[in-house]
Design a protein around this motif. Structure first.
Motif, PDB file in Angstrom:
ATOM      1  N   GLN A 103     -23.317  12.460   0.412  1.00 18.57           N
ATOM      2  CA  GLN A 103     -22.574  12.437   1.653  1.00 18.57           C
ATOM      3  C   GLN A 103     -21.116  12.109   1.374  1.00 18.57           C
ATOM      4  OE1 GLN A 103     -24.621  10.054   0.622  1.00 18.57           O
ATOM      5  NE2 GLN A 103     -24.057   8.040   1.435  1.00 18.57           N
ATOM      6  N   VAL A 104     -20.291  12.294   2.397  1.00 22.98           N
ATOM      7  CA  VAL A 104     -18.863  12.050   2.242  1.00 22.98           C
ATOM      8  C   VAL A 104     -18.607  10.564   2.031  1.00 22.98           C
ATOM      9  CG1 VAL A 104     -16.637  12.090   3.426  1.00 22.98           C
ATOM     10  CG2 VAL A 104     -18.187  14.046   3.625  1.00 22.98           C
ATOM     11  N   GLN A 105     -17.775  10.266   1.041  1.00 27.58           N
ATOM     12  CA  GLN A 105     -17.328   8.896   0.820  1.00 27.58           C
ATOM     13  C   GLN A 105     -15.823   8.880   0.618  1.00 27.58           C
ATOM     14  OE1 GLN A 105     -19.733   7.160  -2.402  1.00 27.58           O
ATOM     15  NE2 GLN A 105     -20.682   5.901  -0.826  1.00 27.58           N
ATOM     16  N   LEU A 106     -15.187   7.944   1.264  1.00 26.18           N
ATOM     17  CA  LEU A 106     -13.752   7.708   1.125  1.00 26.18           C
ATOM     18  C   LEU A 106     -13.590   6.224   0.811  1.00 26.18           C
ATOM     19  CD1 LEU A 106     -12.737   9.702   4.302  1.00 26.18           C
ATOM     20  CD2 LEU A 106     -12.278  10.423   1.947  1.00 26.18           C
ATOM     21  N   VAL A 107     -13.056   5.932  -0.353  1.00 28.48           N
ATOM     22  CA  VAL A 107     -12.935   4.542  -0.784  1.00 28.48           C
ATOM     23  C   VAL A 107     -11.462   4.235  -1.033  1.00 28.48           C
ATOM     24  CG1 VAL A 107     -13.629   2.813  -2.462  1.00 28.48           C
ATOM     25  CG2 VAL A 107     -15.230   4.635  -1.816  1.00 28.48           C
ATOM     26  N   GLU A 108     -10.896   3.466  -0.112  1.00 27.47           N
ATOM     27  CA  GLU A 108      -9.493   3.081  -0.226  1.00 27.47           C
ATOM     28  C   GLU A 108      -9.360   1.790  -1.014  1.00 27.47           C
ATOM     29  OE1 GLU A 108     -10.134   5.016   3.875  1.00 27.47           O
ATOM     30  OE2 GLU A 108     -11.099   3.444   2.710  1.00 27.47           O
ATOM     31  N   SER A 109      -8.278   1.677  -1.771  1.00 20.48           N
ATOM     32  CA  SER A 109      -8.036   0.471  -2.551  1.00 20.48           C
ATOM     33  C   SER A 109      -6.535   0.315  -2.778  1.00 20.48           C
ATOM     34  CB  SER A 109      -8.761   0.527  -3.901  1.00 20.48           C
ATOM     35  OG  SER A 109      -8.295   1.625  -4.673  1.00 20.48           O
ATOM     36  N   GLY A 110      -6.150  -0.845  -3.286  1.00 22.19           N
ATOM     37  CA  GLY A 110      -4.763  -1.072  -3.638  1.00 22.19           C
ATOM     38  C   GLY A 110      -3.980  -1.921  -2.659  1.00 22.19           C
ATOM     39  N   GLY A 111      -4.590  -2.258  -1.539  1.00 18.12           N
ATOM     40  CA  GLY A 111      -3.902  -3.094  -0.582  1.00 18.12           C
ATOM     41  C   GLY A 111      -3.775  -4.528  -1.068  1.00 18.12           C
ATOM     42  N   GLY A 112      -3.109  -5.328  -0.273  1.00 17.18           N
ATOM     43  CA  GLY A 112      -2.929  -6.729  -0.619  1.00 17.18           C
ATOM     44  C   GLY A 112      -1.741  -7.313   0.103  1.00 17.18           C
ATOM     45  N   LEU A 113      -1.270  -8.419  -0.427  1.00  8.46           N
ATOM     46  CA  LEU A 113      -0.128  -9.117   0.153  1.00  8.46           C
ATOM     47  C   LEU A 113       1.129  -8.730  -0.613  1.00  8.46           C
ATOM     48  CD1 LEU A 113       1.062 -11.289   2.053  1.00  8.46           C
ATOM     49  CD2 LEU A 113       0.490 -12.974   0.286  1.00  8.46           C
ATOM     50  N   ALA A 114       2.144  -8.342   0.109  1.00  5.03           N
ATOM     51  CA  ALA A 114       3.420  -7.991  -0.497  1.00  5.03           C
ATOM     52  C   ALA A 114       4.541  -8.660   0.276  1.00  5.03           C
ATOM     53  CB  ALA A 114       3.622  -6.477  -0.519  1.00  5.03           C
ATOM     54  N   GLN A 115       5.612  -8.940  -0.406  1.00  7.24           N
ATOM     55  CA  GLN A 115       6.788  -9.499   0.253  1.00  7.24           C
ATOM     56  C   GLN A 115       7.630  -8.387   0.859  1.00  7.24           C
ATOM     57  OE1 GLN A 115       8.899 -11.981  -2.555  1.00  7.24           O
ATOM     58  NE2 GLN A 115       7.569 -13.721  -2.092  1.00  7.24           N
ATOM     59  N   PRO A 116       8.380  -8.688   1.872  1.00  6.95           N
ATOM     60  CA  PRO A 116       9.305  -7.684   2.408  1.00  6.95           C
ATOM     61  C   PRO A 116      10.203  -7.156   1.299  1.00  6.95           C
ATOM     62  CG  PRO A 116       9.167  -9.544   3.896  1.00  6.95           C
ATOM     63  CD  PRO A 116       8.406  -9.944   2.661  1.00  6.95           C
ATOM     64  N   GLY A 117      10.340  -5.828   1.274  1.00 11.25           N
ATOM     65  CA  GLY A 117      11.097  -5.188   0.214  1.00 11.25           C
ATOM     66  C   GLY A 117      10.275  -4.838  -0.999  1.00 11.25           C
ATOM     67  N   GLY A 118       9.040  -5.286  -1.027  1.00 10.22           N
ATOM     68  CA  GLY A 118       8.162  -5.029  -2.164  1.00 10.22           C
ATOM     69  C   GLY A 118       7.490  -3.670  -2.096  1.00 10.22           C
ATOM     70  N   SER A 119       6.578  -3.465  -3.052  1.00  5.77           N
ATOM     71  CA  SER A 119       5.897  -2.174  -3.161  1.00  5.77           C
ATOM     72  C   SER A 119       4.402  -2.371  -3.354  1.00  5.77           C
ATOM     73  CB  SER A 119       6.444  -1.384  -4.360  1.00  5.77           C
ATOM     74  OG  SER A 119       7.816  -1.109  -4.221  1.00  5.77           O
TER      75      SER A 119
END
Length: 127
Positions: free
Chosen positions: A1-17
């Motif tokens: 079946q269809v799977q979409l797995v997002e990753s890479g989020g988190g806490l960043a400071q303003p101006g960050g990446s």
């Protein structure tokens, strides 16, 4: 079946990446326009960026132009979102999906051609 797995989020400071990834499976990834969506607290779902199947053409919401870059690797069935110059208003849960014609107030209630949504990845921008 269809799977979409997002990753890479988190806490960043303003101006960050941050760089988000979405690993897709269960469908012909290389045949679909793909997009990143976000759901901020108390706000409606928003299409952040979209990319055509070959990756040659991209589109961005006005507030993301020049800061975010969407890309894809069809060999890896993965779509990416590079987010630079982050702002507190970018705080949201970010989802990937096929491009949806009618986006609803809640992302996960929007009628995706894939009939599926992933869990999303939380991005928090705060000092």
């Amino acid at each position: 079946q269809v799977q979409l797995v997002e990753s890479g989020g988190g806490l960043a400071q303003p101006g960050g990446s941050l760089r988000l990834s979405c690993a897709a499976s269960g469908f012909r990834f290389s045949r679909h326009d793909m997009g990143w969506y976000r759901q901020a607290p108390g706000k409606e779902c928003e299409l952040v960026a979209a990319i055509t199947p070959t990756g040659r053409s991209t589109n961005y919401a006005d507030s993301m132009k020049g800061r975010f870059t969407i890309s894809r690797d069809n060999a890896k069935n993965t779509v990416y979102l590079q987010m630079n110059s982050l702002k507190p208003e970018d705080t949201a849960v970010y989802y990937c999906n096929a491009v949806i014609t009618t986006v609803q107030a809640m992302c996960v209630y929007s009628p995706s051609p894939l009939a599926s949504w992933g869990q999303g990845t939380q991005v928090t921008v705060s000092s």
